[in-house]
Design a protein around this motif. Structure first.
Motif, PDB file in Angstrom:
ATOM      1  N   LEU A  57     -24.908  28.495  17.759  1.00 19.90           N
ATOM      2  CA  LEU A  57     -23.884  28.960  18.696  1.00 19.90           C
ATOM      3  C   LEU A  57     -23.775  28.034  19.905  1.00 19.90           C
ATOM      4  CD1 LEU A  57     -24.484  32.812  18.583  1.00 19.90           C
ATOM      5  CD2 LEU A  57     -22.771  31.471  17.373  1.00 19.90           C
ATOM      6  N   ARG A  58     -24.898  27.494  20.354  1.00 15.56           N
ATOM      7  CA  ARG A  58     -24.848  26.540  21.459  1.00 15.56           C
ATOM      8  C   ARG A  58     -24.059  25.291  21.050  1.00 15.56           C
ATOM      9  NH1 ARG A  58     -30.981  26.367  23.793  1.00 15.56           N
ATOM     10  NH2 ARG A  58     -30.075  24.870  25.253  1.00 15.56           N
ATOM     11  N   ALA A  59     -24.250  24.867  19.805  1.00 17.36           N
ATOM     12  CA  ALA A  59     -23.518  23.708  19.307  1.00 17.36           C
ATOM     13  C   ALA A  59     -22.035  24.017  19.158  1.00 17.36           C
ATOM     14  CB  ALA A  59     -24.109  23.253  17.974  1.00 17.36           C
ATOM     15  N   VAL A  60     -21.712  25.258  18.795  1.00 15.63           N
ATOM     16  CA  VAL A  60     -20.302  25.668  18.714  1.00 15.63           C
ATOM     17  C   VAL A  60     -19.653  25.579  20.093  1.00 15.63           C
ATOM     18  CG1 VAL A  60     -18.766  27.637  18.342  1.00 15.63           C
ATOM     19  CG2 VAL A  60     -20.539  27.120  16.670  1.00 15.63           C
ATOM     20  N   VAL A  61     -20.335  26.102  21.099  1.00 14.32           N
ATOM     21  CA  VAL A  61     -19.820  26.041  22.464  1.00 14.32           C
ATOM     22  C   VAL A  61     -19.614  24.587  22.882  1.00 14.32           C
ATOM     23  CG1 VAL A  61     -20.393  26.464  24.891  1.00 14.32           C
ATOM     24  CG2 VAL A  61     -20.737  28.265  23.181  1.00 14.32           C
ATOM     25  N   ASP A  62     -20.562  23.717  22.545  1.00 12.88           N
ATOM     26  CA  ASP A  62     -20.447  22.312  22.916  1.00 12.88           C
ATOM     27  C   ASP A  62     -19.239  21.665  22.241  1.00 12.88           C
ATOM     28  OD1 ASP A  62     -21.763  20.216  24.485  1.00 12.88           O
ATOM     29  OD2 ASP A  62     -21.992  19.199  22.553  1.00 12.88           O
ATOM     30  N   ARG A  63     -18.991  22.019  20.985  1.00 15.17           N
ATOM     31  CA  ARG A  63     -17.822  21.458  20.313  1.00 15.17           C
ATOM     32  C   ARG A  63     -16.532  21.937  20.974  1.00 15.17           C
ATOM     33  NH1 ARG A  63     -16.541  21.404  13.879  1.00 15.17           N
ATOM     34  NH2 ARG A  63     -18.268  19.930  13.977  1.00 15.17           N
ATOM     35  N   LEU A  64     -16.474  23.215  21.327  1.00 16.67           N
ATOM     36  CA  LEU A  64     -15.267  23.739  21.963  1.00 16.67           C
ATOM     37  C   LEU A  64     -14.989  23.029  23.285  1.00 16.67           C
ATOM     38  CD1 LEU A  64     -15.669  27.567  21.337  1.00 16.67           C
ATOM     39  CD2 LEU A  64     -14.068  26.018  20.227  1.00 16.67           C
ATOM     40  N   ILE A  65     -16.030  22.842  24.086  1.00 15.33           N
ATOM     41  CA  ILE A  65     -15.854  22.133  25.355  1.00 15.33           C
ATOM     42  C   ILE A  65     -15.433  20.690  25.089  1.00 15.33           C
ATOM     43  CG2 ILE A  65     -17.022  21.320  27.440  1.00 15.33           C
ATOM     44  CD1 ILE A  65     -16.537  24.337  27.363  1.00 15.33           C
ATOM     45  N   GLY A  66     -15.987  20.100  24.051  1.00 22.32           N
ATOM     46  CA  GLY A  66     -15.696  18.711  23.740  1.00 22.32           C
ATOM     47  C   GLY A  66     -14.296  18.463  23.230  1.00 22.32           C
ATOM     48  N   GLU A  67     -13.575  19.516  22.853  1.00 22.18           N
ATOM     49  CA  GLU A  67     -12.203  19.334  22.395  1.00 22.18           C
ATOM     50  C   GLU A  67     -11.268  18.966  23.540  1.00 22.18           C
ATOM     51  OE1 GLU A  67     -11.045  22.839  20.296  1.00 22.18           O
ATOM     52  OE2 GLU A  67     -12.160  22.316  18.500  1.00 22.18           O
ATOM     53  N   GLN A  68     -11.725  19.179  24.773  1.00 18.54           N
ATOM     54  CA  GLN A  68     -10.930  18.778  25.931  1.00 18.54           C
ATOM     55  C   GLN A  68     -11.105  17.281  26.159  1.00 18.54           C
ATOM     56  OE1 GLN A  68      -8.777  20.245  28.339  1.00 18.54           O
ATOM     57  NE2 GLN A  68      -8.644  18.080  28.851  1.00 18.54           N
ATOM     58  N   SER A  69     -10.018  16.519  26.128  1.00 18.34           N
ATOM     59  CA  SER A  69     -10.080  15.079  26.362  1.00 18.34           C
ATOM     60  C   SER A  69     -10.567  14.799  27.783  1.00 18.34           C
ATOM     61  CB  SER A  69      -8.713  14.449  26.148  1.00 18.34           C
ATOM     62  OG  SER A  69      -8.718  13.099  26.574  1.00 18.34           O
ATOM     63  N   LEU A  70     -11.421  13.786  27.919  1.00 13.56           N
ATOM     64  CA  LEU A  70     -11.912  13.401  29.232  1.00 13.56           C
ATOM     65  C   LEU A  70     -11.023  12.373  29.899  1.00 13.56           C
ATOM     66  CD1 LEU A  70     -15.751  13.123  28.485  1.00 13.56           C
ATOM     67  CD2 LEU A  70     -14.440  15.120  29.232  1.00 13.56           C
ATOM     68  N   ASP A  71     -10.005  11.883  29.187  1.00 17.18           N
ATOM     69  CA  ASP A  71      -9.135  10.852  29.760  1.00 17.18           C
ATOM     70  C   ASP A  71      -8.395  11.352  30.995  1.00 17.18           C
ATOM     71  OD1 ASP A  71      -9.930   9.214  27.714  1.00 17.18           O
ATOM     72  OD2 ASP A  71      -8.130   9.532  26.491  1.00 17.18           O
ATOM     73  N   VAL A  72      -8.079  12.650  30.995  1.00 19.72           N
ATOM     74  CA  VAL A  72      -7.333  13.210  32.132  1.00 19.72           C
ATOM     75  C   VAL A  72      -8.113  13.030  33.428  1.00 19.72           C
ATOM     76  CG1 VAL A  72      -6.315  15.318  33.084  1.00 19.72           C
ATOM     77  CG2 VAL A  72      -6.236  14.886  30.620  1.00 19.72           C
ATOM     78  N   PHE A  73      -9.434  13.166  33.360  1.00 15.49           N
ATOM     79  CA  PHE A  73     -10.258  13.079  34.556  1.00 15.49           C
ATOM     80  C   PHE A  73     -10.120  11.733  35.259  1.00 15.49           C
ATOM     81  CE2 PHE A  73     -12.900  16.412  32.421  1.00 15.49           C
ATOM     82  CZ  PHE A  73     -12.958  17.310  33.457  1.00 15.49           C
TER      83      PHE A  73
END
Length: 223
Positions: A57-73
Motif C-alpha cells: 500500500l505504501r508503494a501504491v501511494v508512492d505511485r499515485l504521487i509519482g503520476e504528478q509531473s515534476l516539470d510544472v515545479f
C-alpha cells in the motif's frame, strides 16, 4: 495441455495489480492472496518483493504521487503561485481517478522515492517564493496536509468501483442532503447550503489553497 506462459513478476507488476484491485473491490477486499491471484503467482512469491500488505500500500501511494509531473515545479517562466495551482489541480485529477486507492493516502507514509522527489520540488518552489528553508519545510507539510486531506475527503464520497460522476452532478446530489436539514434547528447551515454542497468543488479546493498560501507567505521573514 501445455502450461501457459510464465508471467513476469516485479514490484511494478505487484503495485499495478494492487491498484487495479483497489479500483475494482476497494481496500477492504484487497489482500496479498488476491494480489497474487491477479498477477498469477502463489502468495508467497510476493514476499520476495514486499514484506507485507502495508508495504504494498505504501508503494501504491508512492505511485499515485509519482503520476504528478515534476516539470510544472521548475518552470520559472510561470509565477510560483500559479505553479502551485497547477500541481494541486493535477494531483487532484490523478488521485480522484483512483478513489479506492486515494482513501489510503492519510494512512500510509509518504516516504517512497517518488513522494520524496515531489516533496523536494515543493521545497524548491517555496524557497523561491521567499520562505526560509525552515519555513519552507513547515509550509510544505501544511500544504500537503491540506491538499491530500481535501482530496481524500472528496474521494471518500465516491464509489471506488465506478468512475466519478461529473462534479456538477456530485454537488447537486450533496445539495439535496443539505436541503433536508431543518432550518429552524440549523439556521446557519441552511443559509449556506449551496456553499457547503460545493465543498467538493474545484472552486472550494482552490479557495482553500489560496488562503493557505496567503497565510504561509504572510509569515515570510518572521520566525
Amino acid at each position: 495441455m501445455k502450461p501457459g506462459p510464465k508471467r513476469s513478476l516485479s514490484e511494478d507488476a505487484i503495485v499495478g495489480a494492487a491498484l487495479k484491485l483497489l479500483g475494482e473491490r476497494g481496500g477492504d477486499a484487497m489482500s496479498m492472496r488476491s494480489i497474487a491471484s491477479e498477477v498469477g503467482v502463489a502468495p508467497n512469491a510476493l514476499y520476495t518483493y514486499f514484506p507485507d500488505k502495508a508495504a504494498v500500500l505504501r508503494a501504491v501511494v508512492d505511485r499515485l504521487i509519482g503520476e504528478q509531473s515534476l516539470d510544472v515545479f521548475t518552470d520559472r517562466g510561470v509565477p510560483w503561485r500559479r505553479r502551485v495551482h497547477e500541481v494541486a489541480l493535477g494531483l487532484r485529477t490523478r488521485l480522484l481517478d483512483h478513489p479506492g486507492a486515494t482513501r489510503l493516502l492519510l494512512g500510509a507514509p509518504m516516504d517512497g522515492p517518488r513522494a520524496l522527489a515531489f516533496g523536494e520540488r515543493l521545497l524548491d518552489l517555496l524557497t523561491e517564493a521567499g520562505l526560509s528553508e525552515e519555513d519552507a519545510a513547515r509550509a510544505s507539510y501544511t500544504l500537503i496536509v491540506y491538499l491530500l486531506g481535501s482530496i481524500a475527503l472528496e474521494a471518500a464520497e465516491l464509489d471506488p468501483t465506478q468512475p466519478a460522476p461529473p462534479e456538477a452532478e456530485r454537488v447537486a446530489e450533496r445539495r439535496k442532503g443539505f436541503d433536508a436539514v431543518p432550518a429552524e434547528a440549523f439556521p446557519r447551515t441552511a443559509a449556506t447550503a449551496s456553499v457547503m454542497a460545493a465543498y467538493i468543488s474545484t472552486d472550494q479546493y482552490l479557495w482553500g489553497l489560496d488562503r493557505v498560501l496567503d497565510g504561509l507567505t504572510g509569515r515570510r521573514g518572521r520566525s
